[in-house]
Design a protein around this motif. Structure first.
Motif, short mmCIF file in Angstrom:
data_model
loop_
_atom_site.label_atom_id
_atom_site.label_comp_id
_atom_site.label_asym_id
_atom_site.label_seq_id
_atom_site.Cartn_x
_atom_site.Cartn_y
_atom_site.Cartn_z
N MET A 1 -21.55 4.94 -8.80
CA MET A 1 -20.15 5.33 -8.86
C MET A 1 -19.43 4.84 -7.60
SD MET A 1 -18.52 9.13 -9.21
CE MET A 1 -19.44 9.47 -10.72
N GLN A 2 -18.43 3.98 -7.79
CA GLN A 2 -17.71 3.39 -6.67
C GLN A 2 -16.71 4.39 -6.10
OE1 GLN A 2 -14.78 -0.04 -7.07
NE2 GLN A 2 -16.70 -1.13 -6.69
N ILE A 3 -16.75 4.58 -4.79
CA ILE A 3 -15.86 5.53 -4.12
C ILE A 3 -14.96 4.75 -3.16
CG2 ILE A 3 -15.71 7.56 -2.64
CD1 ILE A 3 -18.58 8.26 -3.56
N THR A 4 -13.66 4.75 -3.45
CA THR A 4 -12.70 4.00 -2.64
C THR A 4 -12.06 4.91 -1.59
OG1 THR A 4 -10.81 4.50 -4.05
CG2 THR A 4 -12.20 2.61 -4.67
N LYS A 5 -11.26 4.30 -0.70
CA LYS A 5 -10.57 5.12 0.30
C LYS A 5 -9.50 6.00 -0.38
CE LYS A 5 -7.14 1.61 1.73
NZ LYS A 5 -6.60 0.85 2.88
N THR A 6 -8.96 5.52 -1.51
CA THR A 6 -8.04 6.37 -2.27
C THR A 6 -8.76 7.60 -2.79
OG1 THR A 6 -6.74 4.43 -2.91
CG2 THR A 6 -6.45 6.43 -4.22
N ASP A 91 -23.25 1.51 0.13
CA ASP A 91 -23.70 2.87 -0.17
C ASP A 91 -22.72 3.61 -1.09
OD1 ASP A 91 -25.34 5.09 -0.04
OD2 ASP A 91 -24.42 5.85 1.80
N ASP A 92 -22.29 2.96 -2.16
CA ASP A 92 -21.36 3.50 -3.16
C ASP A 92 -19.90 3.52 -2.69
OD1 ASP A 92 -23.41 3.95 -4.97
OD2 ASP A 92 -23.73 6.01 -4.31
N PHE A 93 -19.65 3.20 -1.45
CA PHE A 93 -18.28 3.19 -0.94
C PHE A 93 -17.70 1.78 -0.99
CE2 PHE A 93 -20.25 6.86 1.18
CZ PHE A 93 -19.37 7.85 0.77
N PHE A 94 -16.43 1.70 -1.37
CA PHE A 94 -15.77 0.40 -1.55
C PHE A 94 -14.40 0.46 -0.87
CE2 PHE A 94 -13.01 -2.57 -3.74
CZ PHE A 94 -13.80 -3.68 -3.94
N ILE A 95 -14.13 -0.47 0.04
CA ILE A 95 -12.83 -0.47 0.72
C ILE A 95 -12.29 -1.88 0.88
CG2 ILE A 95 -13.36 1.64 2.01
CD1 ILE A 95 -13.03 -1.18 4.22
N ARG A 96 -10.95 -1.96 0.94
CA ARG A 96 -10.27 -3.19 1.30
C ARG A 96 -9.47 -2.89 2.56
NH1 ARG A 96 -10.17 -6.99 -3.02
NH2 ARG A 96 -8.39 -8.07 -2.12
N VAL A 138 -17.44 2.72 6.64
CA VAL A 138 -17.94 1.84 5.58
C VAL A 138 -18.21 0.45 6.14
CG1 VAL A 138 -17.41 0.74 3.37
CG2 VAL A 138 -16.76 3.12 3.77
N ILE A 139 -17.27 -0.06 6.94
CA ILE A 139 -17.44 -1.41 7.50
C ILE A 139 -18.66 -1.47 8.41
CG2 ILE A 139 -16.40 -3.14 9.02
CD1 ILE A 139 -13.66 -2.24 7.94
N GLU A 140 -18.86 -0.45 9.20
CA GLU A 140 -19.98 -0.45 10.14
C GLU A 140 -21.32 -0.32 9.43
OE1 GLU A 140 -17.94 1.01 14.31
OE2 GLU A 140 -18.84 2.53 13.01
N LYS A 141 -21.29 0.17 8.18
CA LYS A 141 -22.52 0.18 7.39
C LYS A 141 -22.99 -1.24 7.08
CE LYS A 141 -21.88 4.66 5.01
NZ LYS A 141 -23.17 5.29 5.32
N MET A 190 -17.96 12.32 3.95
CA MET A 190 -18.37 11.27 3.02
C MET A 190 -19.66 11.64 2.32
SD MET A 190 -17.37 8.00 5.43
CE MET A 190 -18.07 6.73 4.36
N SER A 191 -20.57 12.22 3.07
CA SER A 191 -21.83 12.68 2.48
C SER A 191 -21.58 13.81 1.49
CB SER A 191 -22.78 13.13 3.59
OG SER A 191 -23.97 13.66 3.05
N GLU A 192 -20.72 14.74 1.87
CA GLU A 192 -20.40 15.87 0.99
C GLU A 192 -19.68 15.40 -0.27
OE1 GLU A 192 -19.87 19.21 4.56
OE2 GLU A 192 -18.11 18.24 3.67
#
Length: 495
Positions: A1-6, A91-96, A138-141, A190-192
């Motif tokens: 499941m993709q999780i965005t900053k929105t 890790d399921d997180f997606f950002i632009r 996210v970027i540092e991951k 983010m973990s929660e």
């Protein structure tokens, strides 16, 4: 499941609403964004694009999804100095990321978020910090080093004069220290968030403790026990948290179930009493005394305005309303009424608003009373026009000094009807007092629609026939606003 900053920001607002977006998307079918919401998105995209002019050597990642992630990797590998819309999936997180700037001496990147805002309030800055901290994590991951973080936002002091000066239009605010302080808390969130999205659906949502105008899209679904007209609709109840939270804690949602009405005062008490009585509460004497003070002729006046993150006219700044039309109904003491109007249909080569000001002075003579609904808006436009046209300043200031706000009759609780549902909006008052008159027969029925259509008419290259149709629709809409005031005034006079 993709999780965005929105998604992350939505989680901070109402996590149940986010859960439903991910698991029950059918609930959002049929929910169209309003023209106002669309405009906010468009302004955000516009500000983001215009801010790139600060860094003309930047490269844009214009691909989507995982292709954008790969394109970003290639730009980073080539040590591109500035990347717009750099995309990361970890890790399921997606950002632009709006802007990444490489600093070779420090071996890391500066991260900037562009905000289409010209006034960073404390609560907004708090959200910006969380937003950037989320992106940074996210970027540092991806093992990229972020050495600086900040916000690029619009400068409220900037006024357009000729070509846009981007280094004056935008301000850069360094939030590195604040984001470092919030880093651990955001990582925990983010973990929660991931854990929450894997959990079964919970009952209710946190918007139960918010006033009606600050609730999520799926409030009715998550809180079916709350009636359509409830304690959440009591005027400015969000500002009386002690009272409001007590009701919610005790499961009091229906207005008729309030067991301590004595705690209510002012507008809240009058609204409650009117609802319980099932009929209007009218102070006929106060209404008559107020309206008797008005001097004829009565000028029922209304502006329509356009607002943009990037100013389009000289003398205006970001988000400064540009009045592009007005409607005017003039009532004489014998009750006769005539109508006048004006609209800007093209961007002139010279002064943008001077023709409008000149026509107003022709149409509104000194001596009568100018009447508006929520006159603060018209007064602010007049003050701006006075600033731009000093030779008309005395005239416009005099208009403001003598202006009467017809909405004040309802704000002061001289006339309270349970059907208003705690609102003083003309769109709520008109159908109750003058049910035969409405906006339903118009192609434009709201102010945000008017602004969007005017923008299309003036700033886009459209066929002449479409342009004339939009002009006619705009004139009819603005005319309806002032005619609605005339009819409401006539109604009040008969009480």
């Amino acid at each position: 499941m993709q999780i965005t900053k929105t998604d992350y920001l939505e989680y901070n607002f109402c996590k149940k609403n986010l859960w439903l977006k991910k698991h029950k998307r059918e609930l959002f079918e049929g929910f169209e964004l309003s023209d106002f919401e669309k405009k906010i998105i468009e302004e955000g995209n516009l500000a983001d694009a215009e801010a790139r002019n600060l860094f003309p050597e930047g490269v844009l990642v214009d691909s989507r999804d995982m292709e954008a992630v790969e394109d970003t990797r290639q730009y980073i590998a080539k040590k591109e100095k500035i990347i717009f819309q750099a995309t990361f999936a970890e890790d399921d997180f997606f950002i632009r990321a709006d802007i990444l700037i490489y600093e070779p001496k420090k071996g890391g990147y500066e991260l900037y978020e562009v905000k289409a805002s010209n006034d960073i309030k404390r609560e907004e800055q708090y959200n910006y910090i969380k937003d950037l901290a989320f992106q940074k994590s996210v970027i540092e991951k991806s093992e990229l080093k972020i050495i600086k973080t900040g916000v690029i936002h619009l400068n409220r002091e900037y006024k357009k004069s000729g070509k846009i000066k981007y280094h004056e239009l935008f301000l850069i605010v360094d939030l590195t220290d604040e984001i470092m302080e919030s880093r651990d808390a955001v990582k925990k969130q983010m973990s929660e968030l991931k854990q929450y999205l894997d959990m079964p659906e919970e009952k209710r949502c946190e918007c139960l403790y918010r006033g009606r105008n600050n609730q999520c899209t799926t409030f009715a679904y998550s809180n079916p026990e709350v009636p359509e007209y409830s304690v959440h609709d009591i005027s400015r109840i969000g500002a009386s948290k002690k009272i409001f939270y007590d009701w919610i804690d005790r499961g009091i949602y229906a207005i008729e179930d309030i067991d301590n009405p004595g705690v209510l005062t002012g507008a809240k008490k009058t609204q409650y009493d009117s609802y319980m009585m099932g009929k209007p509460i009218i102070d006929a004497i106060a209404i008559k005394e107020t309206l008797d003070e008005l001097k004829f002729p009565l000028y029922f006046f209304d502006y329509e305005g356009f607002v943009s993150a990037i100013p389009i006219a000289d003398g205006f700044g970001a988000y400064e309303q540009i009045p592009f039309q007005y409607s005017l109904h003039i009532m004489q003491e014998d009750g006769s009424v005539e109508h006048k109007e004006f609209i800007i249909t093209d961007i002139p080569k010279g002064d943008f608003t001077r023709p409008l000001v000149e026509r107003i002075k022709q149409d509104i003579a000194p001596g009568g009373t100018v009447i508006s609904w929520f006159s603060t808006y018209e007064k602010q436009r007049n003050s701006k026009l006075a600033e731009l046209h000093p030779d008309y300043a005395n005239y416009l200031e005099n208009l403001n000094e003598g202006m009467f706000d017809l909405m004040s009759i309802f704000q002061k609780n001289y006339y309270v009807d349970p059907k208003f549902k705690g609102s003083c909006s003309i769109k709520k008052v008109l159908p109750v007092l003058v049910p035969e008159l409405s906006y339903k027969d118009l192609n434009i029925s709201k102010g945000d629609q008017a602004s969007e259509r005017w923008e299309r008419m003036v700033l886009n290259n459209i066929p002449k026939e479409e342009k004339m149709k939009i002009k006619e629709d705009l004139l009819r809409y603005c005319e309806r606003d002032t005619w609605a005031m005339v009819r409401i005034y006539e109604f009040l006079r008969k009480i």
